[in-house]
Design an enzyme around this catalytic site. Structure first.
Site, PDB file in Angstrom:
ATOM      1  N   LYS A 174       0.837  -1.200  -0.011  1.00  0.00           N
ATOM      2  CA  LYS A 174       0.088   0.051  -0.136  1.00  0.00           C
ATOM      3  C   LYS A 174       0.891   1.387  -0.042  1.00  0.00           C
ATOM      4  O   LYS A 174       0.429   2.186  -0.587  1.00  0.00           O
ATOM      5  CB  LYS A 174      -1.058   0.157   1.394  1.00  0.00           C
TER       6      LYS A 174
ATOM      7  N   GLY B   8     -16.044  -5.946  10.933  1.00  0.00           N
ATOM      8  CA  GLY B   8     -14.959  -5.444   9.536  1.00  0.00           C
ATOM      9  C   GLY B   8     -16.047  -5.429   8.439  1.00  0.00           C
ATOM     10  O   GLY B   8     -15.529  -5.008   7.311  1.00  0.00           O
TER      11      GLY B   8
ATOM     12  N   ASP C 115     -10.062   2.926   1.988  1.00  0.00           N
ATOM     13  CA  ASP C 115     -10.202   2.439   3.082  1.00  0.00           C
ATOM     14  C   ASP C 115     -10.764   3.450   4.321  1.00  0.00           C
ATOM     15  O   ASP C 115     -11.692   2.834   5.039  1.00  0.00           O
ATOM     16  CB  ASP C 115      -8.818   1.869   3.822  1.00  0.00           C
TER      17      ASP C 115
ATOM     18  N   ALA D  93      -3.742  -0.348   7.931  1.00  0.00           N
ATOM     19  CA  ALA D  93      -5.268  -0.151   8.127  1.00  0.00           C
ATOM     20  C   ALA D  93      -5.435   1.260   9.092  1.00  0.00           C
ATOM     21  O   ALA D  93      -6.187   1.912   9.089  1.00  0.00           O
ATOM     22  CB  ALA D  93      -5.889  -1.323   8.608  1.00  0.00           C
TER      23      ALA D  93
ATOM     24  N   ALA E 120      -1.077  -0.490  14.439  1.00  0.00           N
ATOM     25  CA  ALA E 120      -0.150   0.656  13.654  1.00  0.00           C
ATOM     26  C   ALA E 120       0.260   0.475  12.484  1.00  0.00           C
ATOM     27  O   ALA E 120       1.146   0.933  11.848  1.00  0.00           O
ATOM     28  CB  ALA E 120       1.250   0.986  14.910  1.00  0.00           C
TER      29      ALA E 120
HETATM   30  P1  NAP Z   1      -0.554  -4.452   9.198  1.00  0.00           P
HETATM   31  O1  NAP Z   1      -0.079  -3.450   8.254  1.00  0.00           O
HETATM   32  O2  NAP Z   1       0.010  -5.824   9.034  1.00  0.00           O
HETATM   33  O3  NAP Z   1      -0.704  -4.175  10.495  1.00  0.00           O
HETATM   34  C1  NAP Z   1      -1.071  -5.050  11.789  1.00  0.00           C
HETATM   35  C2  NAP Z   1      -0.830  -4.242  13.127  1.00  0.00           C
HETATM   36  O4  NAP Z   1      -1.288  -5.083  13.982  1.00  0.00           O
HETATM   37  C3  NAP Z   1       0.434  -3.959  13.231  1.00  0.00           C
HETATM   38  O5  NAP Z   1       0.553  -2.723  14.141  1.00  0.00           O
HETATM   39  C4  NAP Z   1       0.858  -5.170  14.106  1.00  0.00           C
HETATM   40  O6  NAP Z   1       1.992  -4.770  15.074  1.00  0.00           O
HETATM   41  C5  NAP Z   1      -0.330  -5.449  14.984  1.00  0.00           C
HETATM   42  N1  NAP Z   1      -0.101  -6.750  15.246  1.00  0.00           N
HETATM   43  C6  NAP Z   1       0.019  -8.060  14.751  1.00  0.00           C
HETATM   44  N2  NAP Z   1       0.003  -8.918  15.359  1.00  0.00           N
HETATM   45  C7  NAP Z   1      -0.586  -8.541  16.498  1.00  0.00           C
HETATM   46  C8  NAP Z   1      -0.533  -9.159  17.775  1.00  0.00           C
HETATM   47  N3  NAP Z   1      -0.599 -10.304  18.180  1.00  0.00           N
HETATM   48  N4  NAP Z   1      -0.772  -8.332  19.012  1.00  0.00           N
HETATM   49  C9  NAP Z   1      -0.993  -7.276  18.932  1.00  0.00           C
HETATM   50  N5  NAP Z   1      -0.752  -6.317  17.742  1.00  0.00           N
HETATM   51  C10 NAP Z   1      -0.409  -6.968  16.596  1.00  0.00           C
HETATM   52  O7  NAP Z   1      -2.215  -5.078   8.767  1.00  0.00           O
HETATM   53  P2  NAP Z   1      -3.543  -3.723   8.389  1.00  0.00           P
HETATM   54  O8  NAP Z   1      -3.475  -3.731   6.851  1.00  0.00           O
HETATM   55  O9  NAP Z   1      -3.142  -2.683   8.936  1.00  0.00           O
HETATM   56  O10 NAP Z   1      -4.573  -4.920   8.728  1.00  0.00           O
HETATM   57  C11 NAP Z   1      -4.966  -5.002  10.214  1.00  0.00           C
HETATM   58  C12 NAP Z   1      -6.009  -5.692  10.304  1.00  0.00           C
HETATM   59  O11 NAP Z   1      -7.146  -4.870   9.703  1.00  0.00           O
HETATM   60  C13 NAP Z   1      -6.000  -6.898   9.379  1.00  0.00           C
HETATM   61  O12 NAP Z   1      -6.777  -8.114  10.501  1.00  0.00           O
HETATM   62  C14 NAP Z   1      -6.908  -6.690   8.352  1.00  0.00           C
HETATM   63  O13 NAP Z   1      -7.647  -7.972   7.919  1.00  0.00           O
HETATM   64  C15 NAP Z   1      -8.133  -5.930   8.746  1.00  0.00           C
HETATM   65  N6  NAP Z   1      -8.474  -5.102   7.985  1.00  0.00           N
HETATM   66  C16 NAP Z   1      -9.618  -4.704   7.443  1.00  0.00           C
HETATM   67  C17 NAP Z   1     -10.406  -4.002   6.765  1.00  0.00           C
HETATM   68  C18 NAP Z   1     -11.747  -4.122   6.232  1.00  0.00           C
HETATM   69  O14 NAP Z   1     -12.158  -3.571   5.093  1.00  0.00           O
HETATM   70  N7  NAP Z   1     -12.488  -4.656   7.285  1.00  0.00           N
HETATM   71  C19 NAP Z   1      -9.643  -3.327   5.702  1.00  0.00           C
HETATM   72  C20 NAP Z   1      -8.163  -3.389   6.055  1.00  0.00           C
HETATM   73  C21 NAP Z   1      -7.408  -4.131   6.996  1.00  0.00           C
HETATM   74  P3  NAP Z   1       3.491  -4.908  14.584  1.00  0.00           P
HETATM   75  O15 NAP Z   1       3.872  -3.823  13.729  1.00  0.00           O
HETATM   76  O16 NAP Z   1       4.094  -5.067  15.946  1.00  0.00           O
HETATM   77  O17 NAP Z   1       3.596  -6.327  13.857  1.00  0.00           O
END
Ligand code: NAP
Length: 502
Positions: free
Chosen positions: A297, A467, A333, A361, A358
């Site tokens: 992204k 979501g 988003d 998303a 962080a």
């Molecule tokens: P991302 O860029 O990989 O970021 C994930 C975040 O969650 C990071 O800050 C990560 O921390 C943290 N994290 C991962 N595992 C963790 C754990 N076990 N405990 C605490 N924190 C944890 O992912 P993203 O794109 O932001 O997406 C995040 C979530 O939102 C996903 O599940 C995705 O499916 C969902 N999402 C949904 C939509 C929708 O349309 N509903 C759209 C976008 C995303 P670190 O940096 O320390 O790894």
């Protein structure tokens, strides 16, 4: 409708199971491949003797493990099998799959033979030479199957398809694996003789094979042609993506000649250079736009010509539209996230939000909530990352709260994968007893639709939001950006639910 065929490949250990599967495959297949290498040796004769009558064409395959077959096959057994099969069926409308390396019975009918090469190693650089060798053979079609780890790995294979079409040769080009799915979906539209499909989810016979039901009902592969506008999701791993299962039904419901394909990409720069950008691409798939997701992204921004104000402010692009020579980036988003939130909560101006995560998303969520006047605190396990993100948007940050610490927030947003189906399903980013005073729990996770966090929130007396609404909201906006029209919300939602229920 194109001229290509769908071949359903069937693997069964017994004749009874095989005949049952043939009956099921008849509903969707043009050609039914019987993988004799899957049968227990004692069952082979029973099948050869009792092949059922069908209006569909059979393709007989007896492939050793080195060529992707189920077992090692002794050369004596292999010779005996083919002598019997060819002798018995050569006058019938049955196709034989001859591995390139195998010496065949003299009496095989060339016009009923597919000469195949299956390569499970790294993609070969001498594919052109192989093709030239294979093309010297008289046969019905050539089949080249290669593994792809990245969408661009399939480029040499695709170029051979273009060459074969120009030379009026029938070619079946298959890039195996998740990254090669685009060749399976788009092949028939570009002149491939046949594409292979699985009978159902549990019957996949080669990596990356898609079910015949999805090939026909989701991707509409036989309805595609060279004028079909192609969209896709660029992701590091496309296997979890819901987007093809939301956008394809919406395109079809709107009667549009468009298709949406998975594009598993490691190196976004090379993908854009070799497959997309007008000046540098090696062939034209008629790409018109993309969804972009993890981990691309932010990286994609460097390869775009324009980015709209919202995507610029967020610093992430999840949507690309191709306007002639220009690649234009958007972020859907943020609007996809905020609309369900304000619909449920009302005006969020001044509301205290505890946002967990962080990543990509979280950026879009924070931007949207700050724009709407909320007071956001970012909680993340990586404090430095949380601080950097919070500073970029002028809000506070904190490390994850201790287990019993109350959140002191009106709204809780989970933008981490904690709670997602699989490894994290039995976990929640915070416990119910930390939700005292929280009015709304918003979990970005949509699979499962109801997470443990949502259940804990409800039990604590909070309103809840999953979501799925955001997923659909961001897809609706993408559809509008690409087509200039609003999609059917009902179609998108029911298609997503159908997929999620699998
Ligand atoms: P991302 O860029 O990989 O970021 C994930 C975040 O969650 C990071 O800050 C990560 O921390 C943290 N994290 C991962 N595992 C963790 C754990 N076990 N405990 C605490 N924190 C944890 O992912 P993203 O794109 O932001 O997406 C995040 C979530 O939102 C996903 O599940 C995705 O499916 C969902 N999402 C949904 C939509 C929708 O349309 N509903 C759209 C976008 C995303 P670190 O940096 O320390 O790894």
């Amino acid at each position: 409708m194109n001229q290509g065929k769908i071949c359903i490949s069937i693997c069964a250990e017994t004749a009874t199971e095989l005949f049952e599967k043939i009956r099921l495959a008849e509903q969707r297949a043009d050609v039914i491949e019987i993988r004799f290498d899957c049968l227990e040796p004692m069952q082979i004769g029973i099948v050869l003797d009792g092949l059922p009558q069908t209006a569909k064409q059979f393709l007989l395959t007896f492939r050793p493990a080195s060529q992707g077959g189920r077992r090692e096959i002794d050369p004596v057994e292999r010779t005996a099998f083919w002598n019997t099969a060819v002798e018995r069926f050569k006058e019938q409308n049955i196709i034989f799959d001859q591995e390139f390396s195998w010496r065949w019975p003299e009496n095989r009918p060339d016009e009923m033979t597919v000469v195949s090469l299956h390569d499970f190693g790294t993609p070969r650089s001498d594919l052109e030479i192989f093709y030239a060798e294979l093309s010297k053979l008289d046969c019905l079609a050539l089949k080249l199957a290669q593994t792809a780890d990245d969408a661009i790995d399939a480029i040499p294979l695709w170029k051979l398809l273009e060459r074969a079409v120009a030379e009026s040769r029938n070619l079946i080009p298959i890039a195996m694996g998740e990254a090669g799915k685009w060749t399976r979906i788009l092949g028939l539209a570009h002149g491939a003789y046949m594409t292979y499909a699985a009978l159902d989810e549990g019957s996949v016979t080669a990596p990356g094979q898609i079910t015949a039901k999805d090939m026909i009902e989701v991707f509409g592969v036989k309805d595609l042609n060279r004028n079909t506008e192609v969209y896709g999701i660029i992701a590091g791993d496309t296997s979890y993506s819901m987007s093809p299962f939301i956008h394809n039904p919406a395109f079809r419901a709107a009667g549009m000649n468009r298709v949406f394909v998975p594009l598993q990409v490691k190196d976004v720069a090379e993908f854009i250079r070799r497959m997309v950008r007008l000046e540098t691409r090696e062939f034209d798939l008629n790409f018109r736009g993309f969804s972009v997701t993890n981990p691309h992204k932010q990286a994609i921004i460097a390869y775009l010509d324009e980015i709209d104000d919202m995507a610029t402010a967020i610093g992430a692009v999840n949507t690309v539209r191709i306007d002639g020579q220009k690649l234009v980036g958007f972020n859907t988003d943020a609007p996809g996230f905020i609309l369900p939130l304000t619909q449920k909560f009302g005006d969020i101006k001044g509301a205290r939000v505890a946002l967990f995560g962080a990543g990509g998303a979280a950026r879009a969520c924070i931007y949207a909530m700050k724009e709407a006047g909320a007071e956001v605190t970012v909680f993340a396990r990586d404090e430095t990352r949380a601080k950097k993100l919070a500073e970029a948007f002028g809000c506070r940050s904190s490390s994850l709260p201790a287990t019993r610490q109350s959140l002191q927030a009106d709204i809780l947003v989970n933008a981490t994968p904690v709670g997602t189906k699989g490894r994290f399903e039995s976990e929640a980013i915070v416990k119910g007893d930390q939700m005292k005073g929280v009015k709304l729990v918003y979990d970005l996770i949509y699979n499962p639709e109801e997470t443990l966090l949502i259940r804990e929130g409800r039990a604590s007396g909070c309103e809840t939001l999953g979501g799925l609404d955001m997923l659909i909201g961001q897809a609706v906006r993408q559809f509008e950006i690409w087509t200039g029209h609003a999609p059917s919300l009902d179609v998108m939602l029911s298609a997503a639910r159908k997929r999620l229920s699998k």
